[in-house]
Design a protein around this motif. Sequence first.
Motif, PDB file in Angstrom:
ATOM      1  N   GLY A 137      88.209 -83.124  14.898  1.00  0.00           N
ATOM      2  CA  GLY A 137      87.620 -82.539  16.089  1.00  0.00           C
ATOM      3  C   GLY A 137      88.477 -81.509  16.785  1.00  0.00           C
ATOM      4  N   VAL A 138      89.451 -80.939  16.039  1.00  0.00           N
ATOM      5  CA  VAL A 138      90.360 -79.979  16.673  1.00  0.00           C
ATOM      6  C   VAL A 138      90.025 -78.534  16.324  1.00  0.00           C
ATOM      7  N   GLY A 139      88.928 -78.306  15.627  1.00  0.00           N
ATOM      8  CA  GLY A 139      88.616 -76.930  15.287  1.00  0.00           C
ATOM      9  C   GLY A 139      87.385 -76.788  14.423  1.00  0.00           C
ATOM     10  N   VAL A 140      87.190 -75.562  13.933  1.00  0.00           N
ATOM     11  CA  VAL A 140      86.028 -75.199  13.124  1.00  0.00           C
ATOM     12  C   VAL A 140      86.485 -74.859  11.709  1.00  0.00           C
ATOM     13  N   ASN A 141      85.789 -75.384  10.738  1.00  0.00           N
ATOM     14  CA  ASN A 141      86.049 -75.128   9.326  1.00  0.00           C
ATOM     15  C   ASN A 141      85.131 -74.010   8.847  1.00  0.00           C
TER      16      ASN A 141
ATOM     17  N   HIS B 110      83.869 -74.156  24.170  1.00  0.00           N
ATOM     18  CA  HIS B 110      83.599 -75.592  24.259  1.00  0.00           C
ATOM     19  C   HIS B 110      84.926 -76.338  24.420  1.00  0.00           C
ATOM     20  N   PRO B 111      85.198 -76.849  25.584  1.00  0.00           N
ATOM     21  CA  PRO B 111      86.500 -77.466  25.903  1.00  0.00           C
ATOM     22  C   PRO B 111      86.844 -78.677  25.038  1.00  0.00           C
ATOM     23  N   LYS B 112      85.887 -79.235  24.328  1.00  0.00           N
ATOM     24  CA  LYS B 112      86.169 -80.447  23.554  1.00  0.00           C
ATOM     25  C   LYS B 112      87.232 -80.208  22.495  1.00  0.00           C
ATOM     26  N   TYR B 113      87.290 -79.002  21.933  1.00  0.00           N
ATOM     27  CA  TYR B 113      88.279 -78.725  20.888  1.00  0.00           C
ATOM     28  C   TYR B 113      89.693 -78.707  21.472  1.00  0.00           C
TER      29      TYR B 113
ATOM     30  N   ALA C 129      90.620 -80.156  24.259  1.00  0.00           N
ATOM     31  CA  ALA C 129      90.934 -81.500  24.733  1.00  0.00           C
ATOM     32  C   ALA C 129      91.406 -82.389  23.583  1.00  0.00           C
ATOM     33  N   ARG C 130      90.730 -82.278  22.446  1.00  0.00           N
ATOM     34  CA  ARG C 130      91.116 -83.097  21.301  1.00  0.00           C
ATOM     35  C   ARG C 130      92.480 -82.662  20.754  1.00  0.00           C
ATOM     36  N   ALA C 131      92.737 -81.353  20.716  1.00  0.00           N
ATOM     37  CA  ALA C 131      94.032 -80.871  20.245  1.00  0.00           C
ATOM     38  C   ALA C 131      95.161 -81.365  21.147  1.00  0.00           C
ATOM     39  N   VAL C 132      94.902 -81.418  22.438  1.00  0.00           N
ATOM     40  CA  VAL C 132      95.916 -81.922  23.377  1.00  0.00           C
ATOM     41  C   VAL C 132      96.143 -83.420  23.150  1.00  0.00           C
ATOM     42  N   GLU C 133      95.084 -84.149  22.827  1.00  0.00           N
ATOM     43  CA  GLU C 133      95.245 -85.573  22.498  1.00  0.00           C
ATOM     44  C   GLU C 133      96.160 -85.750  21.293  1.00  0.00           C
ATOM     45  N   ILE C 134      95.958 -84.900  20.282  1.00  0.00           N
ATOM     46  CA  ILE C 134      96.807 -84.963  19.087  1.00  0.00           C
ATOM     47  C   ILE C 134      98.246 -84.614  19.451  1.00  0.00           C
TER      48      ILE C 134
END
Length: 431
Positions: A371-375, A396-399, A401-406
Amino acid sequence: MAQTPKPFVLITSMPAMGHYAPMRAIANGLIQRGYEVTILTGPRYRESAEEMGAALMELKPGPEMLAYSITEVFVKAIPDQHVGIQQIFGSLRDKDPSRPIVLVNENTFLGGFATIFGARGLHPDATITIGINPLILSSEDLAPFGPGLLPPTTPEERETYAAMRKQNQGFMAGPKAEFERVLAALGEAKPELPPNFFDAMILKADRFLQMCVPSLEYPRSDAPDSVRFTGGLPRGHRYRGKEAQLPDWWQTVIANSEKKRIVAVAQGTVQLDYSQLVIPTLTALADEEDVITVAVLGKHGATLPCDFVVPKNGYVGDYIPFDDILEHVDAFVTNGGYGGFQHAMAHGVPVVVGGATEDKPEVAARAEWAGVGVNLKTDKPSPEQVRTAVREVLDHPKYKARAVEIEKEMQTYDPIQIIADSVDELAKAAK
């Protein structure tokens, strides 16, 4: 009472920057913890090894290493690599026969596995393999490694993947046979290999340490306990190469007075056909008024073709360390090199991935799955494909947010300490 000396550590690496950089970081961290480290790799890295206090033994490649395939590059290089390893083992045993030797082997350096399979000569007291690519280990839970397929979500997909794994064994029969032939010539007549011989590099080591966090790798219900995660190298711990001369425009871009979104694009240090990803990205974002695009060409002195006109919102640099540029960007367009992907995650930067060779489809798939990006699912995207993917990530902030979680998950790991602890634990167990 005299303190027991730490084990000798021999680190191996294929002589390519994407392989050497993470292994150098490991070597540097171990040296700082008091280990005596020798590195076996190509001569081009002598200066960088010696400046941190490691001894470098030059890998003497034979003509087999010139071709580019699993068999020609990796398998046929084993005898040359084995000779180098034996020379280092011999010198370390002569120096202090009482000190254990731990081999810390980069996972594509197949010469390190010859001794595990019983090749003639000296042997280490323990072997640790470092996974610097997406985890290659086969699993009944997954598709075979290579095409970049996501984990199955239906019984039908599981059946399809099982058939693909069986078919893949046929594809790997040639490299496996050559691997067996080479090992037999070195003294192991009948090595016991799993159907996918690359699994042996993981299963036969005393410990396999994957250089990422669990959230960036597919779960495997059948993985052995010897496979463990170290977390990726944190920002600032990777090899920078020669000190970068930052471009004249650097301060203008990082100041970003208009507070635009900054998008970086890079194709790594090997794939330098900029028409594949760099030029399409600069073109794709040329009319995006809220975007600044920074292209990193990956090589000192590199330039774009003279007939390409860089857009007004575009900036081009020949060589900029990822840690320098990623600190300032909102999205990273990458060809899927595992090192670049890990750099982005260490900075909490979402990605757009376009790669179709080597392990790059697997990197792209993991970015999508996590969930950190687009393929992009191609290494030659059109400008429109790139623009759509970049806008998806930026809008879309979800990407992010997920990258920051990682990023935060990575910060809970100390990969060098995990490796050091494994060296000590396995050396002690070998006594």
